[in-house]
Design an enzyme around this catalytic site. Structure first.
Site, mmCIF file in Angstrom:
data_model
loop_
_atom_site.group_PDB
_atom_site.id
_atom_site.type_symbol
_atom_site.label_atom_id
_atom_site.label_comp_id
_atom_site.label_asym_id
_atom_site.label_seq_id
_atom_site.Cartn_x
_atom_site.Cartn_y
_atom_site.Cartn_z
ATOM 1 N N PRO A 2 0.816 -1.202 0.000
ATOM 2 C CA PRO A 2 0.000 0.000 0.000
ATOM 3 C C PRO A 2 0.858 1.265 0.000
ATOM 4 O O PRO A 2 1.738 1.424 0.826
ATOM 5 C CB PRO A 2 -0.787 -0.101 1.312
ATOM 6 C CG PRO A 2 -0.553 -1.476 1.816
ATOM 7 C CD PRO A 2 0.732 -1.932 1.249
ATOM 8 N N GLU A 3 0.596 2.109 -0.958
ATOM 9 C CA GLU A 3 1.161 3.451 -0.914
ATOM 10 C C GLU A 3 0.007 4.370 -0.548
ATOM 11 O O GLU A 3 -1.084 3.891 -0.239
ATOM 12 C CB GLU A 3 1.796 3.807 -2.266
ATOM 13 C CG GLU A 3 2.935 2.841 -2.601
ATOM 14 C CD GLU A 3 3.951 3.416 -3.575
ATOM 15 O OE1 GLU A 3 4.031 4.644 -3.706
ATOM 16 O OE2 GLU A 3 4.663 2.621 -4.204
ATOM 17 N N ARG A 114 3.295 -10.177 6.208
ATOM 18 C CA ARG A 114 4.693 -9.876 6.531
ATOM 19 C C ARG A 114 4.886 -9.101 7.824
ATOM 20 O O ARG A 114 6.002 -8.861 8.252
ATOM 21 C CB ARG A 114 5.351 -9.119 5.378
ATOM 22 C CG ARG A 114 5.546 -10.037 4.207
ATOM 23 C CD ARG A 114 6.359 -9.433 3.113
ATOM 24 N NE ARG A 114 5.986 -10.090 1.878
ATOM 25 C CZ ARG A 114 6.386 -9.742 0.683
ATOM 26 N NH1 ARG A 114 7.171 -8.704 0.542
ATOM 27 N NH2 ARG A 114 5.999 -10.395 -0.369
ATOM 28 N N ARG A 160 20.849 19.572 1.390
ATOM 29 C CA ARG A 160 21.004 18.123 1.466
ATOM 30 C C ARG A 160 21.732 17.596 0.234
ATOM 31 O O ARG A 160 21.729 18.231 -0.811
ATOM 32 C CB ARG A 160 19.628 17.450 1.555
ATOM 33 C CG ARG A 160 18.925 17.685 2.861
ATOM 34 C CD ARG A 160 17.505 17.196 2.772
ATOM 35 N NE ARG A 160 16.740 17.595 3.933
ATOM 36 C CZ ARG A 160 16.448 16.790 4.948
ATOM 37 N NH1 ARG A 160 16.844 15.549 4.937
ATOM 38 N NH2 ARG A 160 15.759 17.244 5.972
#
Length: 279
Positions: A2-3, A114, A160
């Site tokens: 799932p995103e 999982r 960054r």
DNA sequence: CGTATCTCCTGCAAGC
DNA sequence: TGCTTGCAGGAGATAC
């Protein structure tokens, strides 16, 4: 896996059945998920008349079942998790770890082979909860324009050095972009996933923000078309209906230039891209 | 604070 | 056929 669109689809599927109902019973068959579910949670949630759910929200990829007075059940679907609305007599199958029984005789059943997901009970304010305090910007459904999202990405990236692909998958920067959508969005924008996020231009970030919004919105819409079956089966995830241009397409011909799609590893994660189209 | 690496877990596919 | 091996992945924890 799932995103954000799948989590949002789940939220919409559950909301009409859960809001206004009380949690009358909580059954936990497997406590060892991402974090161990502490003993006694069942009693805390079902004490008295039972926790009443007043809203079902989503922040990043977390589902939030908020209570009437205080307290929130936080659920993460991890990689393989589903949360479905079922009748109470539905037989329990393997990996059905949690049943949240509601006062309308429905259950919210959490299954997760999982066990990368999570079930957390908290009485803290959500926005100040450790999981959410540093959470990044929501790209869709929170009213942020593409311009805002693009400017946010640009500002956060200046000091960054992380690769752009790793950067947009960082939930503390922007929420909801998983591996599939990260690869697809970068391909769509012609951005090489390995370049430093600090050298991507403001203009490119604008385009990237627009693309991310477009892809996620489309996936949420296609997730919505499977909602009618939500009580009985898991809907096909949004990306299922979407043509994947690069994700998982090792050695396939690029749909634009026919160059072989390349697979590399970044931050312990596979990345697919077209070395020709994405410079 | 930023960055890179480690970690949890099971199902599935590929290779022998 | 049945075994072993490798890989998939969200994101917090950890070390520097």
């Amino acid at each position: 896996m799932p995103e954000l669109p799948e989590v949002e689809t789940t939220r919409r599927g559950i909301e009409p059945f859960a809001v206004g109902e009380r949690v009358v019973k909580l059954t936990i068959r497997q406590r060892q998920l991402r974090w161990l579910i502490p003993d006694g949670v069942e009693k805390e949630i079902t004490d008295g008349n039972g926790f009443m759910i007043t809203s079902v929200k989503r922040r990043a990829k977390y589902l939030l079942l908020e209570g009437e007075e205080y307290g929130t059940i936080i659920i993460h679907l991890g990689m393989t998790g589903t949360l479905r609305v079922l009748n109470i007599d539905e037989p329990v199958e393997k990996h059905d770890h949690i049943d949240i029984e509601l006062s309308n005789n429905k259950i919210l059943r959490y299954r997760d082979p999982r066990r990368f997901g999570a079930f957390i009970w908290t009485t803290e304010e959500i926005e100040s909860h450790p999981l959410f305090i540093k959470m990044g910007i929501e790209p869709v459904l929170y009213g942020h324009s593409a311009t805002e999202v693009g400017e946010h990405l640009y500002a956060k990236s200046r000091k960054r050095k992380t690769a752009i692909k790793v950067f947009i998958m960082n939930q503390h920067i922007i929420t909801g972009v998983g591996n599939i959508y990260a690869c697809e969005a970068l391909f769509s924008c012609g951005i090489n996933p390995t370049i430093g996020c600090n050298i991507v231009s403001a203009k490119s970030y604008q385009k990237l923000a627009e693309t991310i919004q477009k892809i996620l919105t489309k996936a949420i819409k296609s997730g919505g078309t499977t909602l009618q079956d939500f009580r009985n089966s898991d809907g096909k995830p949004g990306y299922f209906q979407q043509q994947l241009q690069v994700y998982g397409q090792t050695d396939a011909a690029c749909t634009i230039c026919s160059t072989s799609i390349k697979k590399i590893t970044q931050a312990q994660r596979s990345t697919w891209y077209c070395p020709q189209c994405q410079k």
